[in-house]
Design a protein around this motif. Structure first.
Motif, PDB file in Angstrom:
ATOM      1  N   UNK A  48     -67.412  16.096  13.078  1.00 25.89           N
ATOM      2  CA  UNK A  48     -68.184  16.460  12.270  1.00 25.89           C
ATOM      3  C   UNK A  48     -68.919  14.787  11.951  1.00 25.89           C
ATOM      4  N   UNK A  49     -70.048  15.531  10.852  1.00 24.98           N
ATOM      5  CA  UNK A  49     -70.815  14.788   9.931  1.00 24.98           C
ATOM      6  C   UNK A  49     -70.344  14.868   8.173  1.00 24.98           C
ATOM      7  N   UNK A  50     -69.414  14.129   7.406  1.00 22.50           N
ATOM      8  CA  UNK A  50     -69.424  13.967   6.405  1.00 22.50           C
ATOM      9  C   UNK A  50     -69.869  13.161   5.053  1.00 22.50           C
ATOM     10  N   UNK A  51     -68.331  13.339   4.153  1.00 27.39           N
ATOM     11  CA  UNK A  51     -69.059  12.195   3.459  1.00 27.39           C
ATOM     12  C   UNK A  51     -67.652  12.470   2.883  1.00 27.39           C
ATOM     13  N   UNK A  52     -67.680  10.898   2.042  1.00 26.67           N
ATOM     14  CA  UNK A  52     -66.221  10.518   0.796  1.00 26.67           C
ATOM     15  C   UNK A  52     -66.874  11.629  -0.700  1.00 26.67           C
ATOM     16  N   UNK A  53     -65.972  12.654  -1.182  1.00 26.78           N
ATOM     17  CA  UNK A  53     -66.012  12.658  -1.841  1.00 26.78           C
ATOM     18  C   UNK A  53     -65.335  12.648  -2.903  1.00 26.78           C
ATOM     19  N   UNK A  54     -64.412  12.019  -2.984  1.00 23.68           N
ATOM     20  CA  UNK A  54     -63.445  11.467  -4.437  1.00 23.68           C
ATOM     21  C   UNK A  54     -63.039  10.427  -3.863  1.00 23.68           C
ATOM     22  N   UNK A  55     -61.834   9.118  -4.152  1.00 24.04           N
ATOM     23  CA  UNK A  55     -61.222   8.142  -4.260  1.00 24.04           C
ATOM     24  C   UNK A  55     -60.145   8.400  -5.377  1.00 24.04           C
ATOM     25  N   UNK A  84     -56.222  14.418  -9.436  1.00 26.09           N
ATOM     26  CA  UNK A  84     -56.477  13.626 -10.489  1.00 26.09           C
ATOM     27  C   UNK A  84     -55.895  13.780 -11.311  1.00 26.09           C
ATOM     28  N   UNK A  85     -55.060  14.634 -12.236  1.00 27.81           N
ATOM     29  CA  UNK A  85     -54.219  14.890 -12.732  1.00 27.81           C
ATOM     30  C   UNK A  85     -53.096  13.728 -12.849  1.00 27.81           C
ATOM     31  N   UNK A  86     -52.681  14.288 -11.573  1.00 22.84           N
ATOM     32  CA  UNK A  86     -51.539  13.181 -11.385  1.00 22.84           C
ATOM     33  C   UNK A  86     -51.100  12.058 -10.709  1.00 22.84           C
ATOM     34  N   UNK A  87     -52.545  11.929 -10.618  1.00 27.70           N
ATOM     35  CA  UNK A  87     -53.182  10.684  -9.454  1.00 27.70           C
ATOM     36  C   UNK A  87     -51.919   9.442 -10.266  1.00 27.70           C
ATOM     37  N   UNK A  88     -51.728   9.568 -12.111  1.00 27.04           N
ATOM     38  CA  UNK A  88     -51.086   8.890 -12.270  1.00 27.04           C
ATOM     39  C   UNK A  88     -49.269   8.289 -12.657  1.00 27.04           C
ATOM     40  N   UNK A  89     -49.267   9.786 -12.184  1.00 27.98           N
ATOM     41  CA  UNK A  89     -47.757   9.336 -11.633  1.00 27.98           C
ATOM     42  C   UNK A  89     -47.106   8.710 -10.855  1.00 27.98           C
ATOM     43  N   UNK A  90     -45.959   8.131 -11.749  1.00 24.70           N
ATOM     44  CA  UNK A  90     -45.726   7.291 -10.466  1.00 24.70           C
ATOM     45  C   UNK A  90     -45.631   6.185  -9.714  1.00 24.70           C
ATOM     46  N   UNK A 128     -49.849   7.612   0.870  1.00 26.95           N
ATOM     47  CA  UNK A 128     -49.757   6.141   0.914  1.00 26.95           C
ATOM     48  C   UNK A 128     -50.474   5.627  -0.860  1.00 26.95           C
ATOM     49  N   UNK A 129     -51.284   4.309  -0.914  1.00 26.26           N
ATOM     50  CA  UNK A 129     -51.645   4.096  -2.078  1.00 26.26           C
ATOM     51  C   UNK A 129     -52.777   4.080  -2.626  1.00 26.26           C
ATOM     52  N   UNK A 130     -53.422   5.190  -1.308  1.00 25.35           N
ATOM     53  CA  UNK A 130     -55.248   5.609  -1.429  1.00 25.35           C
ATOM     54  C   UNK A 130     -55.212   6.238  -0.835  1.00 25.35           C
ATOM     55  N   UNK A 131     -55.950   7.553  -1.245  1.00 27.56           N
ATOM     56  CA  UNK A 131     -56.957   8.796  -0.585  1.00 27.56           C
ATOM     57  C   UNK A 131     -58.685   8.811  -0.761  1.00 27.56           C
ATOM     58  N   UNK A 132     -58.770   8.845  -0.328  1.00 29.34           N
ATOM     59  CA  UNK A 132     -60.604   9.379  -0.173  1.00 29.34           C
ATOM     60  C   UNK A 132     -60.595  10.394   0.518  1.00 29.34           C
ATOM     61  N   UNK A 133     -61.401  11.205  -0.381  1.00 31.62           N
ATOM     62  CA  UNK A 133     -60.996  12.968   0.573  1.00 31.62           C
ATOM     63  C   UNK A 133     -62.490  13.042   0.700  1.00 31.62           C
ATOM     64  N   UNK A 134     -62.754  14.035   1.549  1.00 31.06           N
ATOM     65  CA  UNK A 134     -63.403  14.534   2.792  1.00 31.06           C
ATOM     66  C   UNK A 134     -64.685  16.083   1.979  1.00 31.06           C
ATOM     67  N   UNK A 135     -65.193  16.029   2.272  1.00 30.82           N
ATOM     68  CA  UNK A 135     -66.204  16.842   1.778  1.00 30.82           C
ATOM     69  C   UNK A 135     -66.319  18.167   3.140  1.00 30.82           C
ATOM     70  N   UNK A 136     -66.000  19.111   2.551  1.00 29.69           N
ATOM     71  CA  UNK A 136     -66.434  19.937   3.578  1.00 29.69           C
ATOM     72  C   UNK A 136     -65.214  20.337   3.992  1.00 29.69           C
ATOM     73  N   UNK A 137     -64.295  20.394   3.553  1.00 29.65           N
ATOM     74  CA  UNK A 137     -63.074  20.384   4.032  1.00 29.65           C
ATOM     75  C   UNK A 137     -61.562  20.279   3.652  1.00 29.65           C
TER      76      UNK A 137
END
Length: 175
Positions: free
Chosen positions: A80-87, A15-21, A120-129
């Motif tokens: 498996x089954x998980x959820x998006x926990x961050x964008x 999160x802290x570095x996501x605005x870099x470049x 790349x230009x975007x990422x959505x993290x998955x919970x539990x891993x």
């Protein structure tokens, strides 16, 4: 590639570095591929079929938006089954231990927007891993068994999907 989210500290670093470049996310001229889709999934669910190397976003019963993806290489696949926990847009990336082991020369952090950044230009993290659904700066890798477990998409496709789904979206990964 694996996203390396075993700790909140690492997630905070992203999160802290996501605005870099920062790199602007461009909309592709191509329209999403709407297809018939069979399965017992609620609208809004993301379904990844690794054998097909396709990701489906169920939009209504019997219909989905389909995207080509790159998936885990041999020995790195999971289901498996998980959820998006961050964008995150233009995320920095810190390679997890298994990537560092395989590629010791890789930097500890690759800034967002760098052509060397596998997110790349975007990422959505998955919970539990330590995995994510993310873009790529290597479009020729899409359609292959190429990652350390992450779901890799074309940058225009991750941008489209990112705009369609919220944090908390259910993700089903099946072989």
């Amino acid at each position: 590639m694996s996203f390396g989210f075993r700790s909140a500290k690492l997630a905070w670093a992203l999160v802290a570095l996501s605005g870099v470049a920062a790199v602007s996310i461009q909309r592709a001229e191509a329209k999403p591929d709407f297809v018939a889709f069979h399965g017992d999934f609620s609208p809004g669910t993301i379904v990844v079929k690794t054998g097909e190397r396709r990701l489906y976003l169920v939009v209504e019963p019997g219909h989905a938006v389909r995207y080509p993806v790159g998936v885990g290489k041999a020995g790195k696949q999971w289901a498996g089954i998980t959820k998006i926990d961050g964008k995150y847009r233009n995320p920095a990336w810190a390679p997890p231990a298994d990537v560092k082991h395989d590629v010791p020369s890789i930097p500890d952090v690759i800034p967002g927007g760098s052509p060397a950044n596998p997110m790349g230009v975007a990422a959505m993290t998955l919970a539990g891993g330590e995995y994510a659904i993310h873009g790529t700066n290597r479009p020729k890798s899409i359609g292959g068994f190429v990652s350390y477990g992450c779901i890799r998409m074309l940058n225009q496709d991750i941008t489209d999907l990112y705009d369609r789904v919220p944090v908390g979206t259910t993700v089903v990964v099946a072989h």
